[in-house]
Design a protein around this motif. Sequence first.
Motif, PDB file in Angstrom:
ATOM      1  N   SER A 120      36.449 -60.056  15.315  1.00 42.76           N
ATOM      2  CA  SER A 120      36.997 -58.867  15.978  1.00 42.76           C
ATOM      3  C   SER A 120      38.455 -59.067  16.337  1.00 42.76           C
ATOM      4  N   LYS A 121      38.875 -60.326  16.397  1.00 45.82           N
ATOM      5  CA  LYS A 121      40.279 -60.587  16.741  1.00 45.82           C
ATOM      6  C   LYS A 121      41.203 -59.990  15.673  1.00 45.82           C
ATOM      7  N   TYR A 145      42.450 -61.078  28.020  1.00 44.67           N
ATOM      8  CA  TYR A 145      42.358 -61.840  26.763  1.00 44.67           C
ATOM      9  C   TYR A 145      43.774 -61.930  26.176  1.00 44.67           C
ATOM     10  N   TYR A 148      45.860 -59.551  23.514  1.00 46.44           N
ATOM     11  CA  TYR A 148      46.348 -58.182  23.758  1.00 46.44           C
ATOM     12  C   TYR A 148      47.869 -58.195  23.940  1.00 46.44           C
ATOM     13  N   ASN A 195      36.969 -60.414  30.004  1.00 44.58           N
ATOM     14  CA  ASN A 195      37.345 -61.824  29.916  1.00 44.58           C
ATOM     15  C   ASN A 195      38.740 -61.929  30.531  1.00 44.58           C
ATOM     16  N   ASP A 223      37.798 -52.883  24.058  1.00 46.93           N
ATOM     17  CA  ASP A 223      37.223 -54.135  23.561  1.00 46.93           C
ATOM     18  C   ASP A 223      35.851 -54.316  24.206  1.00 46.93           C
ATOM     19  N   ILE A 225      33.351 -56.391  23.160  1.00 48.67           N
ATOM     20  CA  ILE A 225      32.678 -57.550  22.556  1.00 48.67           C
ATOM     21  C   ILE A 225      31.612 -58.165  23.469  1.00 48.67           C
ATOM     22  N   TYR A 226      31.764 -57.968  24.796  1.00 43.85           N
ATOM     23  CA  TYR A 226      30.734 -58.479  25.723  1.00 43.85           C
ATOM     24  C   TYR A 226      29.799 -57.365  26.187  1.00 43.85           C
ATOM     25  N   SER A 256      30.183 -62.245  17.443  1.00 37.18           N
ATOM     26  CA  SER A 256      30.380 -63.610  17.931  1.00 37.18           C
ATOM     27  C   SER A 256      29.569 -63.938  19.174  1.00 37.18           C
ATOM     28  N   LYS A 257      29.568 -63.032  20.134  1.00 38.39           N
ATOM     29  CA  LYS A 257      29.035 -63.388  21.450  1.00 38.39           C
ATOM     30  C   LYS A 257      27.536 -63.081  21.538  1.00 38.39           C
ATOM     31  N   ARG A 265      32.705 -65.504  11.736  1.00 41.91           N
ATOM     32  CA  ARG A 265      33.844 -64.588  11.703  1.00 41.91           C
ATOM     33  C   ARG A 265      33.431 -63.203  11.202  1.00 41.91           C
TER      34      ARG A 265
HETATM   35  N1  PLP Z   1      37.893 -59.964  22.624  1.00 39.28           N
HETATM   36  C1  PLP Z   1      37.638 -60.738  23.675  1.00 39.28           C
HETATM   37  C2  PLP Z   1      37.758 -60.172  25.045  1.00 39.28           C
HETATM   38  C3  PLP Z   1      37.276 -62.079  23.501  1.00 39.28           C
HETATM   39  O1  PLP Z   1      37.016 -62.840  24.582  1.00 39.28           O
HETATM   40  C4  PLP Z   1      37.190 -62.594  22.186  1.00 39.28           C
HETATM   41  C5  PLP Z   1      36.852 -64.003  21.959  1.00 39.28           C
HETATM   42  O2  PLP Z   1      36.815 -64.822  22.839  1.00 39.28           O
HETATM   43  C6  PLP Z   1      37.465 -61.744  21.120  1.00 39.28           C
HETATM   44  C7  PLP Z   1      37.818 -60.429  21.368  1.00 39.28           C
HETATM   45  C8  PLP Z   1      37.444 -62.232  19.686  1.00 39.28           C
HETATM   46  O3  PLP Z   1      36.165 -62.478  19.208  1.00 39.28           O
HETATM   47  P1  PLP Z   1      35.878 -62.774  17.656  1.00 39.28           P
HETATM   48  O4  PLP Z   1      37.188 -62.765  16.946  1.00 39.28           O
HETATM   49  O5  PLP Z   1      35.192 -64.085  17.624  1.00 39.28           O
HETATM   50  O6  PLP Z   1      35.015 -61.651  17.163  1.00 39.28           O
END
Ligand code: PLP
Length: 419
Positions: A120-121, A145, A148, A195, A223, A225-226, A256-257, A265
């Motif tokens: 996702s990054k 994070y 950004y 995060n 975002d 992701i969590y 990922s999480k 990836r």
């Molecule tokens: N966004 C946040 C807030 C994150 O904490 C992370 C990874 O720690 C990511 C995006 C990226 O995750 P990934 O690239 O593993 O999907």
Amino acid sequence: MSSDGGCTDRRTAADGVADACAPRLARRVVSLGVEAAFEVLGRARALEAQGRDIVHLEAGEPDIATPPHIIEAGVRAMRNGETRYTPSPGTAELRSAVAESLPARGVHAAPENVVITPGSKLLLFHALHALLEPGDDVLVPDPGYPAYASVTAFIGARPIGYPVDAACADGLDVEALATLITPRTRALVLNSPHNPTGTTVGHAALERIAELARRHDLMLISDEIYGRLTFGAEAAESVAALPGMAARTVIVDGFSKAYAMTGWRLGYGVMPVPVARAVAKLVNNSAACTPGFVQAAGVAALRGPQDSVSALVCALRTKRDRIVAGLNALSGVTCPLPGGAFYAFPDVTDALARMDLTAGALAERLLVDHGVACLPGSAFGVGAERRLRFSYATSLASIDTALDRLRPAVGVPQDGPPR
Ligand code: PLP
């Protein structure tokens, strides 16, 4: 000396030798920030290679294995020959599976709104490139994070930090955020659960942010992701579910999480079709595509049994309670209870004052002298310089060992830890 003035004889910069012949690097790359978690992880591994025992609370990844049915799907796809290039926006199957998964967070979208990326990054990187012009302002959480702000600045736009605080009723002070909006503001990055604080942004705050976005014509980068890792609601609410917001939101998410797939990836974004086309064009120019067998594993993750996610959340809740109680029992440390993600983010102001240290120096001491790898708040911006981040997605035994090591390093109150 050789005919090129000694260049061919020189050792490389990797040897730590200043090299007058080193190629000139672009300024935007020289000033580009990096995620401290990867650096601390590297240092911790180097200490382990020297025989040291380190408790890893630095990296943001679950310590469990990817669920077996997901691994099986990836292996099967590889055996079936899904080892070739795939379409840049992602396979039709995974884009459909993502679209089908969205109603659980109140969002309705078509496969054409979905773009798949290797992590996702990369989606975040491309979404910001697709939306921003140099000179734009972007509101980013601070602490937040690190990508950004670093990617925004890389584009030549200006990251403007807004505070996120677990102590706030809805996770953030939207009225304070509103005062930062100017005619130059183009976008706002939201991250809930957040995060590094673990804060979840409540419904009232999301509604108010949506109203601001409509009034000031802002794009939102949400975002999520969590989003599955919350200790209250079933899943965190998406701002894209609010009326009219799908048209001005890019959801950033990935595997990922929640599915313990950090090393695979695999990420995705959900966005208006014109933005999806632009992001896919950027993927075409960068990664070209995401491996087909990895995407097949993603389909299995989304369409298969979800009990591993529930089990992860349940285990994380126990770990959260253990580490937060242990941190609050330390002298000069106050740790709010996070509502989601897997980070404890204690305020160590009083402990630092007593020891005459910065959070960076304390984190360094914890790693080198006590074998506990964590991150200082300064790794997440300027808004949390007297904090530490502990990732507690590890075993309870590791959390207990870390707390045992923190007690002599930071100290317990005179009358001992509360029982
Ligand atoms: N966004 C946040 C807030 C994150 O904490 C992370 C990874 O720690 C990511 C995006 C990226 O995750 P990934 O690239 O593993 O999907």
